[in-house]
Design a protein around this motif. Sequence first.
Motif, mmCIF file in Angstrom:
data_model
loop_
_atom_site.group_PDB
_atom_site.id
_atom_site.type_symbol
_atom_site.label_atom_id
_atom_site.label_comp_id
_atom_site.label_asym_id
_atom_site.label_seq_id
_atom_site.Cartn_x
_atom_site.Cartn_y
_atom_site.Cartn_z
ATOM 1 N N UNK A 17 0.819 -1.206 0.000
ATOM 2 C CA UNK A 17 0.000 0.000 0.000
ATOM 3 C C UNK A 17 0.855 1.260 0.000
ATOM 4 N N UNK A 18 2.018 1.209 0.629
ATOM 5 C CA UNK A 18 2.920 2.352 0.613
ATOM 6 C C UNK A 18 3.300 2.711 -0.816
ATOM 7 N N UNK A 19 3.436 1.709 -1.677
ATOM 8 C CA UNK A 19 3.830 1.970 -3.058
ATOM 9 C C UNK A 19 2.753 2.726 -3.826
ATOM 10 N N UNK A 20 1.540 2.803 -3.279
ATOM 11 C CA UNK A 20 0.456 3.496 -3.963
ATOM 12 C C UNK A 20 0.259 4.915 -3.465
ATOM 13 N N UNK A 21 1.056 5.350 -2.492
ATOM 14 C CA UNK A 21 0.908 6.691 -1.947
ATOM 15 C C UNK A 21 1.289 7.743 -2.974
ATOM 16 N N UNK A 22 0.716 8.973 -2.849
ATOM 17 C CA UNK A 22 1.107 10.054 -3.749
ATOM 18 C C UNK A 22 2.611 10.236 -3.717
ATOM 19 N N UNK A 23 3.179 10.506 -4.853
ATOM 20 C CA UNK A 23 4.620 10.664 -4.955
ATOM 21 C C UNK A 23 5.333 9.356 -5.227
ATOM 22 N N UNK A 24 4.601 8.254 -5.228
ATOM 23 C CA UNK A 24 5.209 6.942 -5.462
ATOM 24 C C UNK A 24 4.884 6.456 -6.867
ATOM 25 N N UNK A 25 4.631 7.384 -7.767
ATOM 26 C CA UNK A 25 4.218 7.027 -9.123
ATOM 27 C C UNK A 25 5.341 6.361 -9.897
ATOM 28 N N UNK A 26 5.032 5.201 -10.441
ATOM 29 C CA UNK A 26 6.010 4.475 -11.239
ATOM 30 C C UNK A 26 6.245 5.168 -12.562
ATOM 31 N N UNK A 27 5.268 5.937 -13.037
ATOM 32 C CA UNK A 27 5.370 6.562 -14.346
ATOM 33 C C UNK A 27 6.543 7.531 -14.425
ATOM 34 N N UNK A 28 7.057 7.986 -13.275
ATOM 35 C CA UNK A 28 8.173 8.926 -13.268
ATOM 36 C C UNK A 28 9.502 8.227 -13.536
ATOM 37 N N UNK A 29 9.558 6.940 -13.312
ATOM 38 C CA UNK A 29 10.779 6.172 -13.504
ATOM 39 C C UNK A 29 10.721 5.426 -14.831
ATOM 40 N N UNK A 30 11.899 5.044 -15.307
ATOM 41 C CA UNK A 30 11.947 4.241 -16.528
ATOM 42 C C UNK A 30 11.502 2.816 -16.199
ATOM 43 N N UNK A 31 10.821 2.161 -17.135
ATOM 44 C CA UNK A 31 10.450 0.762 -16.914
ATOM 45 C C UNK A 31 11.695 -0.100 -16.709
ATOM 46 N N UNK A 32 11.520 -1.208 -16.010
ATOM 47 C CA UNK A 32 12.619 -2.150 -15.814
ATOM 48 C C UNK A 32 13.020 -2.739 -17.154
ATOM 49 N N UNK A 33 14.273 -3.058 -17.293
ATOM 50 C CA UNK A 33 14.730 -3.752 -18.490
ATOM 51 C C UNK A 33 14.311 -5.222 -18.358
ATOM 52 N N UNK A 34 14.269 -5.953 -19.472
ATOM 53 C CA UNK A 34 13.960 -7.385 -19.377
ATOM 54 C C UNK A 34 14.924 -8.123 -18.441
ATOM 55 N N UNK A 35 16.181 -7.729 -18.441
ATOM 56 C CA UNK A 35 17.183 -8.376 -17.590
ATOM 57 C C UNK A 35 16.901 -8.094 -16.102
ATOM 58 N N UNK A 36 16.525 -6.849 -15.778
ATOM 59 C CA UNK A 36 16.188 -6.508 -14.393
ATOM 60 C C UNK A 36 14.949 -7.274 -13.937
ATOM 61 N N UNK A 37 13.937 -7.319 -14.820
ATOM 62 C CA UNK A 37 12.715 -8.033 -14.503
ATOM 63 C C UNK A 37 13.014 -9.509 -14.264
ATOM 64 N N UNK A 38 13.762 -10.112 -15.166
ATOM 65 C CA UNK A 38 14.096 -11.533 -15.060
ATOM 66 C C UNK A 38 14.852 -11.826 -13.764
ATOM 67 N N UNK A 39 15.799 -10.966 -13.407
ATOM 68 C CA UNK A 39 16.574 -11.165 -12.177
ATOM 69 C C UNK A 39 15.675 -11.062 -10.943
ATOM 70 N N UNK A 40 14.679 -10.196 -10.978
ATOM 71 C CA UNK A 40 13.787 -10.001 -9.835
ATOM 72 C C UNK A 40 12.816 -11.164 -9.651
ATOM 73 N N UNK A 41 12.345 -11.763 -10.750
ATOM 74 C CA UNK A 41 11.249 -12.724 -10.643
ATOM 75 C C UNK A 41 11.637 -14.198 -10.763
ATOM 76 N N UNK A 42 12.695 -14.528 -11.460
ATOM 77 C CA UNK A 42 13.011 -15.941 -11.708
ATOM 78 C C UNK A 42 13.211 -16.703 -10.404
ATOM 79 N N UNK A 43 12.506 -17.831 -10.296
ATOM 80 C CA UNK A 43 12.573 -18.657 -9.103
ATOM 81 C C UNK A 43 11.665 -18.184 -7.980
ATOM 82 N N UNK A 44 10.827 -17.202 -8.260
ATOM 83 C CA UNK A 44 9.955 -16.606 -7.253
ATOM 84 C C UNK A 44 8.489 -16.799 -7.633
ATOM 85 N N UNK A 45 7.606 -16.651 -6.663
ATOM 86 C CA UNK A 45 6.167 -16.628 -6.886
ATOM 87 C C UNK A 45 5.664 -15.310 -6.323
ATOM 88 N N UNK A 46 5.061 -14.498 -7.179
ATOM 89 C CA UNK A 46 4.603 -13.173 -6.787
ATOM 90 C C UNK A 46 3.079 -13.094 -6.805
#
Length: 142
Positions: A17-46
């Motif tokens: 819920x903290x990530x949804x607070x004002x000022x926490x907008x993801x649109x201000x940051x660049x999207x994750x690269x495929x490599x960053x995404x893969x490193x974050x999620x592989x072997x995990x259940x989200x």
Amino acid sequence: MMRIMGRLTAAASAMALVSLLPGASAAQDAPMTPEEFEAHVTGRTLAYAEGGEVYGVEQYLPGRRVIWAFVGEQCQRGWWYSQGELICFVYDEEPNPQCWRFFRAPAGGLIAEFADGEPGLSLYEAQNTEGPLICPGPDVGV
């Protein structure tokens, strides 16, 4: 991103819920690269949530394979690929790609913004575990 899920812990819910607070907008940051995404999620259940409710759960396997389940529905197997800044998912039961932009949430975790279809659909990572996705029905024991 699909089926069954245990209850969220209070700490995981609060972090998400903290990530949804004002000022926490993801649109201000660049999207994750495929490599960053893969490193974050592989072997995990989200678990992904919207508005405080779990939307679905996805297990990320090696080789960009996934198992997804909407809460209360059967698991679907699929895979993901990158297309520019988008991460696109294709499932056995839904062959049309579903593309998302993933961002790092300020409080940790991910924010996923749907790239086409439902405008404004934004999900956040509500739980991240090493355990497998528990699939009811025909995929019991997956």
